[in-house]
Design an enzyme around this catalytic site. Structure first.
Site, short mmCIF file in Angstrom:
data_model
loop_
_atom_site.label_atom_id
_atom_site.label_comp_id
_atom_site.label_asym_id
_atom_site.label_seq_id
_atom_site.Cartn_x
_atom_site.Cartn_y
_atom_site.Cartn_z
N ARG A 176 73.09 58.87 41.72
CA ARG A 176 72.19 57.86 42.27
C ARG A 176 71.89 58.17 43.74
NH1 ARG A 176 70.95 53.02 44.85
NH2 ARG A 176 70.51 51.20 43.63
N TYR A 207 63.68 36.05 35.57
CA TYR A 207 63.49 36.95 36.73
C TYR A 207 62.03 36.99 37.16
CZ TYR A 207 68.22 38.89 36.48
OH TYR A 207 69.57 39.05 36.52
N ASP A 212 66.73 49.59 32.58
CA ASP A 212 67.00 48.22 32.99
C ASP A 212 66.07 47.29 32.24
OD1 ASP A 212 68.71 46.82 35.25
OD2 ASP A 212 66.84 45.72 35.02
N ARG A 216 78.15 51.98 38.47
CA ARG A 216 78.74 52.30 39.77
C ARG A 216 80.25 52.46 39.78
NH1 ARG A 216 75.78 47.43 42.51
NH2 ARG A 216 76.04 46.80 40.35
N ARG A 245 77.06 48.38 30.41
CA ARG A 245 76.97 49.01 31.74
C ARG A 245 77.92 50.19 31.87
NH1 ARG A 245 74.98 45.28 36.00
NH2 ARG A 245 73.15 44.41 34.98
O1 CP3 Z 1 74.69 49.36 29.90
C1 CP3 Z 1 74.26 50.42 30.41
O2 CP3 Z 1 75.01 51.32 30.87
C2 CP3 Z 1 72.76 50.68 30.38
C3 CP3 Z 1 72.04 50.35 31.54
C4 CP3 Z 1 71.75 48.90 31.92
C5 CP3 Z 1 71.55 48.54 33.27
N1 CP3 Z 1 71.14 47.25 33.30
C6 CP3 Z 1 71.72 49.44 34.41
C7 CP3 Z 1 71.80 48.87 35.75
C8 CP3 Z 1 71.53 47.77 31.15
C9 CP3 Z 1 71.67 47.59 29.66
C10 CP3 Z 1 71.13 46.72 32.04
C11 CP3 Z 1 70.75 45.38 31.58
C12 CP3 Z 1 70.47 44.33 32.56
N2 CP3 Z 1 69.84 44.45 33.77
C13 CP3 Z 1 70.73 42.97 32.33
C14 CP3 Z 1 71.33 42.38 31.07
C15 CP3 Z 1 72.80 42.58 31.01
C16 CP3 Z 1 73.58 41.77 32.00
O3 CP3 Z 1 74.26 42.39 32.83
O4 CP3 Z 1 73.57 40.54 31.90
C17 CP3 Z 1 70.29 42.26 33.46
C18 CP3 Z 1 70.39 40.76 33.68
C19 CP3 Z 1 69.72 43.20 34.36
C20 CP3 Z 1 69.06 42.93 35.67
C21 CP3 Z 1 69.73 43.68 36.75
N3 CP3 Z 1 69.60 45.05 36.95
C22 CP3 Z 1 70.63 43.18 37.72
C23 CP3 Z 1 71.07 41.74 37.82
C24 CP3 Z 1 70.99 44.27 38.53
C25 CP3 Z 1 71.83 44.26 39.79
C26 CP3 Z 1 73.24 44.35 39.41
C27 CP3 Z 1 74.12 44.52 40.63
O5 CP3 Z 1 75.29 44.22 40.44
O6 CP3 Z 1 73.66 44.99 41.67
C28 CP3 Z 1 70.39 45.42 38.01
C29 CP3 Z 1 70.56 46.80 38.49
C30 CP3 Z 1 71.31 47.71 37.59
N4 CP3 Z 1 70.98 47.92 36.28
C31 CP3 Z 1 72.41 48.58 37.93
C32 CP3 Z 1 72.70 49.31 36.78
C33 CP3 Z 1 73.71 50.42 36.63
C34 CP3 Z 1 73.05 48.73 39.31
C35 CP3 Z 1 72.17 49.76 39.94
C36 CP3 Z 1 72.75 50.43 41.15
O7 CP3 Z 1 72.88 49.75 42.19
O8 CP3 Z 1 72.99 51.66 41.06
#
Ligand code: CP3
Length: 345
Positions: free
Chosen positions: A40, A153, A77, A31, A27
């Site tokens: 964003r 999911y 994602d 943010r 990640r």
């Molecule tokens: O690592 C990176 O920088 C690449 C981008 C990336 C994102 N999600 C961006 C993202 C990667 C590799 C993921 C993987 C992902 N997404 C996983 C597996 C890794 C982990 O964390 O266990 C999972 C389970 C997801 C599903 C997902 N997407 C969730 C649970 C969320 C919400 C997270 C939150 O805290 O709100 C997302 C959204 C997401 N994916 C964000 C980012 C940067 C937040 C988006 C935002 O609000 O701007």
């Protein structure tokens, strides 16, 4: 032009004990970075970032410009795969991800039989643009979610603390769960293959929800499907480098390594020295600094970096966190962590 195999992260994934270990963080585009929040906000929605190649390229490169990580990870994602399969992924501010739930064989029949790659064309275009813009020595990682994590999911239509709905579906209709997992295995092979063909040096498979599976279910719903993805991907892209991150499964890292993966991701709840001792010499490790210690910074962070380095000296390792970086992390702590890794003698 640097050959892919000469990039330090690729050398580690090919089994070489590069020292100091190259580093990136899960990640890393997110943010905690003010420039991410600004992009964003201007884009209006998270999905716009994911599906606009110019914006996805911009946010992917932000942490590379700021910190000079050794690897860049495609900004996207794991839920774009169910989105392409028709599940209508949404992420509204202040809420977790939402999808149209898939709970029966009938729902599966309504989904396209194979992954519609044209819907994901912007992702592959982003991969090409990112590769063209990256420094030569920086590796580019693609990724997807492992079938069980993505299925959890899809069945619930949202994130769940314990994956209860997916466990219930597996108990009540195991044929449906097996069919859903099979669909995701096929989709993941095609999706990761296309990322590699567009220019990714390696891919990571995120099994974020491995921890809630008992031993039998872990083998059936996680290890076996991931093994089929690795084999299917290598049949399509010979020599494909694959990192598998089975979060919550520090007890099973040797089983993951036995799937012939290039590297195993290790979470922060696992003792790193003990874990790497269970891996074959040529299988790289990745991890596992605690994201909370990265928030804290200072001497606690220095100690965590030193402990990681001491645990992996002499073996192929990629420095990383044990899970994703979180929004409250001060960016200067990331710079401190990287500087300390790079100063390792
Ligand atoms: O690592 C990176 O920088 C690449 C981008 C990336 C994102 N999600 C961006 C993202 C990667 C590799 C993921 C993987 C992902 N997404 C996983 C597996 C890794 C982990 O964390 O266990 C999972 C389970 C997801 C599903 C997902 N997407 C969730 C649970 C969320 C919400 C997270 C939150 O805290 O709100 C997302 C959204 C997401 N994916 C964000 C980012 C940067 C937040 C988006 C935002 O609000 O701007």
């Amino acid at each position: 032009m640097t050959e892919s195999a000469q990039r330090p992260v690729c050398r580690v994934l090919d089994g070489e004990a590069v020292w100091p270990p190259p580093a990136w963080i899960m990640r890393q585009a997110g943010r905690y970075l003010p420039e991410y929040r600004a992009t964003r906000a201007a884009a209006g929605s998270f999905l716009t970032l994911c599906y606009d190649p110019a914006l996805a390229t911009e946010v992917t490169l932000q942490p590379i410009r700021r910190f000079g990580f050794d690897a860049s990870i495609l900004f996207s994602d794991i839920l774009v795969v169910p989105d392409a399969l028709g599940c209508e992924f949404r992420l509204d501010p202040g809420e977790g991800p939402r999808l149209r739930p898939v709970t029966s064989g009938r729902d599966l029949d309504r989904m396209p039989a194979t992954l519609p790659l044209d819907r994901l064309a912007p992702v592959f275009e982003a991969v090409r643009r990112i590769r063209a813009a990256l420094p030569d020595e920086t590796a580019l990682l693609g990724f997807c979610g492992a079938p069980w994590t993505v299925a959890s999911y899809m069945v619930a239509g949202q994130g769940t603390p314990d994956q209860g709905p997916a466990h219930a579906a597996d108990r009540q209709d195991p044929a449906f769960m097996a069919a859903l997992i099979d669909r995701l295995v096929e989709a993941s092979i095609v999706y990761l293959g296309a990322q590699l063909e567009a220019g990714a040096d390696a891919v990571q498979i995120f099994e974020s929800h491995a921890g809630s599976l008992g031993p039998e279910a872990f083998r059936r719903l996680s290890l076996d499907p991931i093994g089929r993805i690795v084999a299917g991907l290598r049949a399509r892209v010979p020599g494909a480098r694959v990192i598998v991150f089975p979060r919550g499964r520090g007890d099973s890292l040797a089983d993951v390594a036995a799937l012939q993966v290039s590297a195993v991701g290790i979470d922060q709840d696992t003792d790193l020295a003990t874990a790497v001792a269970t891996l074959p010499a040529g299988t790289a490790s990745q991890g596992n600094i605690d994201p909370l210690v990265l928030i804290e910074g200072g001497a606690a962070l220095d100690r965590a970096v030193d402990a990681m380095l001491a645990a992996v000296r002499g073996r192929p390792h990629i420095a990383n966190l044990g899970h994703g970086i979180t929004p409250p992390t001060p960016p200067e702590n990331v710079a401190r962590m990287l500087a300390r890794i790079r100063a390792a003698g």
